[in-house]
Write a protein that holds these residues in place. Structure first.
Motif, mmCIF file in Angstrom:
data_model
loop_
_atom_site.group_PDB
_atom_site.id
_atom_site.type_symbol
_atom_site.label_atom_id
_atom_site.label_comp_id
_atom_site.label_asym_id
_atom_site.label_seq_id
_atom_site.Cartn_x
_atom_site.Cartn_y
_atom_site.Cartn_z
ATOM 1 N N LYS A 185 20.184 92.193 14.435
ATOM 2 C CA LYS A 185 20.672 90.945 15.128
ATOM 3 C C LYS A 185 20.026 90.728 16.443
ATOM 4 N N ALA A 189 19.707 82.789 11.271
ATOM 5 C CA ALA A 189 19.765 82.507 12.703
ATOM 6 C C ALA A 189 18.296 81.887 13.246
ATOM 7 N N ASP A 236 27.520 79.441 16.328
ATOM 8 C CA ASP A 236 27.921 79.268 17.718
ATOM 9 C C ASP A 236 29.258 78.479 17.987
ATOM 10 N N ASP A 285 29.287 84.032 13.123
ATOM 11 C CA ASP A 285 28.555 83.751 14.435
ATOM 12 C C ASP A 285 29.199 82.481 15.382
ATOM 13 N N SER A 288 30.193 88.395 15.372
ATOM 14 C CA SER A 288 31.205 87.391 15.787
ATOM 15 C C SER A 288 32.557 87.950 16.226
#
Length: 631
Positions: free
Chosen positions: A277, A310, A521, A547, A578
């Motif tokens: 991550k 990502a 996001d 996320d 998350s």
């Protein structure tokens, strides 16, 4: 799926107009009004392969009606049906829009009379040429109220710059009673109505049917378009074989939670999760930093297929940003960024509202329109309100089968149903992903006391989609929608979502997030709402949080199912990195193929339960990796 849209009155289609006939319309209207031309922003090119004349319409009226084309004249007949418009709609107007109608149903003082008290209302006979003429006069005379013939169908056979009617540039009201404005099936492709900058259109009691814009030559695969917004496929490929569920390679849409584990708990080792991550976030920041300093030609390319999602998303965002925001040359001032999005030439087959334009669509219908871009029924780039209106059976080849928004949109006491958005947002789409060279940033949407039902997409967001915008669903039902990828009911990416006093019910997705899918996001708040009886083929029958940061208050996640061969997390799946927080919320009676049936929290994710929340009666177990939850 057929691209053919047929006669709006259900009859046999007439022969297409000749080039001379179109020239007569342009010259004739200009001659009558003294206007040199009818301005329009963005036209649709004429299409040579017109639909055949023996095709019939999908929109069949239940009663006879008058029919009139822009060749003039009307057939004898009665009023058309009301298209299923219900009489029970009622409620208070909570919006910030000015209500131009008084309580007795009459128009406000500025709409029927000018400041000198002169009557500005004009009767328009059942003749399409007369309607075109009346709109042209109204544009040249500071607007007006045009009362259309009751029960008439104004059939348009010609267009100018891709618009069947003159572009609205003043405050013009079109009022009807069981009245239809539609495109003749064999005519060149064009939208019905276009509201230009400074224009203000009010529609009341009308049905807008059969608008059709040319399909974009750009084709896109939904899975490819949405790959940067979900790490389902890349993460499955990138993980070592020892951490994959047995048989995952053989399943085309294997559940992500199952694909991250080798044992019954499907937990990825924490030692692998944290560095991965961190590497993804570092990569994303590096790519974004490059995008801010590099000129457009040097924009970084998208990450390879095996890169983490990502990083792929960051690379795509960087490319889009570099293309959309040119870097100033050395010694020059800062680059100028457009404040508003601009419509594509194929957007909005029924109604297009340009930046700086306004529209109110009241007690009306947008039916059987087909956009080659975004927004089958409506594409709003300005400020629009729909009230007590039905948007149904529309199609968009990109996003927003029923409605597309990149401005300010209010939908109250309305029905958005049976629409199709090929790439995403079957019912409503607020913004769009990067389909062409760049995406479209979403605006602001408030959906109140409405129904978003039976819509579908091959991509994200069967009912509602938001990309980089703000969406509020208040006292609204989102039900029976379907997405082939993620977010059967609602899908949001890099957005703010509020679901309040609402119900998300009986939606389905082949992959993740049968009810609600939160990714990239996004921040979602779900309050006093029910997410129930949704179905998914992979993970998160009720809610999939990837996320994102999602908070549920005084809500229920009940009766949802994850039914694929490797599916788990029938109620909620929370991805690595998350956050999900539950306040006074119940997660119960959810089911999944593999455990847990209630809440699956990936290693590296955070799920917080307060003392008044309950996770109970889920099958086969309640939780995995959730503190204070009895498994």
């Amino acid at each position: 799926m057929s691209n053919d849209v047929t006669s709006t009155d259900g009859g046999a289609s007439a022969a297409p107009p000749t080039r001379r006939r179109r020239a007569l319309w342009v010259a004739g209207v200009a001659g009558l009004t003294g206007v040199v031309g009818l301005a329009a922003l963005g036209g649709v090119a004429a299409r040579d392969d017109k639909p055949k004349s023996d095709q019939v319409s999908d929109a069949q009226p239940s009663t006879n009606r008058q029919n009139v084309s822009d060749d003039g004249g009307a057939d004898k007949g009665g009023a058309k049906d009301d298209g299923g418009q219900d009489d029970e709609w009622s409620g208070d107007d909570w919006s910030g829009f000015d209500d131009r109608s008084s309580k007795d149903g009459t128009e406000g003082k500025d709409s029927k009379h000018d400041k000198d008290g002169k009557d500005r209302t004009k009767q328009v006979p059942c003749d399409s040429d007369r309607l075109i003429q009346a709109i042209t006069f109204a544009n040249s005379e500071d607007g007006g109220v045009l009362e259309l013939a009751r029960g008439c169908t104004y059939t348009l056979t010609r267009n100018q710059d891709g618009d069947g009617l003159p572009v609205i540039t003043e405050h013009i009201t079109l009022k009807g009673e069981h009245t239809t404005i539609g495109r003749e099936a064999t005519a060149d492709y064009f939208r019905i109505l276009n509201v230009g900058a400074g224009g203000y259109l009010t529609l009341k009691g009308l049905s807008i049917r059969g608008g059709q814009t040319l399909q974009s030559p750009i084709t896109a695969d939904p899975a490819t378009v949405w790959a940067p917004y979900s790490d389902v496929v890349p993460s499955t490929v990138a993980r070592p074989a020892t951490t994959a569920a047995p048989g995952a390679k053989a399943a085309a849409t294997a559940a992500k939670p199952a694909a991250t584990a080798a044992n019954s708990t499907a937990a990825k080792p924490a030692a692998q999760a944290a560095p991965a991550k961190a590497a993804v976030k570092a990569s994303a920041k590096a790519v974004q930093a490059t995008a801010k300093t590099a000129p457009a030609k040097a924009a970084p390319k998208a990450a390879p297929a095996k890169a983490p999602a990502a990083a792929t998303k960051a690379a795509t965002t960087a490319t889009k940003t570099a293309a959309a925001k040119p870097v100033a040359a050395a010694g020059a001032g800062p680059a100028v960024t457009p404040l508003v999005e601009e419509p594509g030439f194929t957007d909005g087959a029924g109604v297009l509202v340009q930046p700086g334009g306004r529209a109110e669509i009241l007690d009306s219908e947008l039916l059987y329109n087909q956009s080659g871009g975004n927004g089958g029924g409506l594409a709003n780039f300005g400020s629009t309100r729909l009230s007590k209106t039905t948007v149904a059976h529309n199609t968009a080849f990109f996003v927003g089968g029923g409605i597309f928004n990149a401005g300010v949109l209010q939908v109250d006491e309305s029905k958005i149903k049976d629409n199709t958005g090929i790439i995403g947002g079957g019912g409503i789409s607020n913004g769009a992903p990067a389909i062409r060279s760049e995406g479209v940033v979403g605006g602001s949407i408030w959906v109140y006391k409405s129904e978003v039902t039976d819509n579908e997409t091959l991509g994200f967001g069967g009912g509602v989609l938001d990309v980089e915008g703000t969406t509020t669903l208040h006292q609204t039902t989102v039900g029976d929608n379907n997405a082939v990828l993620d977010g059967g009911g609602v899908a949001v990416a890099d957005s703010q979502l509020t679901i309040k006093d609402a119900t998300v019910v009986k939606n389905s997705a082949a992959r993740d997030g049968g009810g609600v899918f939160v990714t990239s996001d996004s921040v979602a708040t779900i309050e006093n709402s029910k997410i129930k009886d949704n179905t998914v083929g992979s993970g998160g029958g009720g809610l999939f949080n990837e996320d994102g940061v999602t908070t549920l208050r005084d809500s229920e996640v009940v009766g949802n199912r994850a039914v694929g061969p490797f599916a788990r997390g029938g109620g909620i799946v929370n991805d690595e990195g998350s956050e999900v927080t539950l306040h006074r919320t119940t997660v119960a009676y959810n089911f999944s193929t593999l455990e847990p049936g209630g809440i699956f929290n990936s290693i590296g994710g955070t799920v917080t339960l307060d003392d008044e929340s309950a996770v109970t009666a889920n099958r086969p177990t309640n939780c995995f990796n959730v503190s204070d939850c009895f498994a």
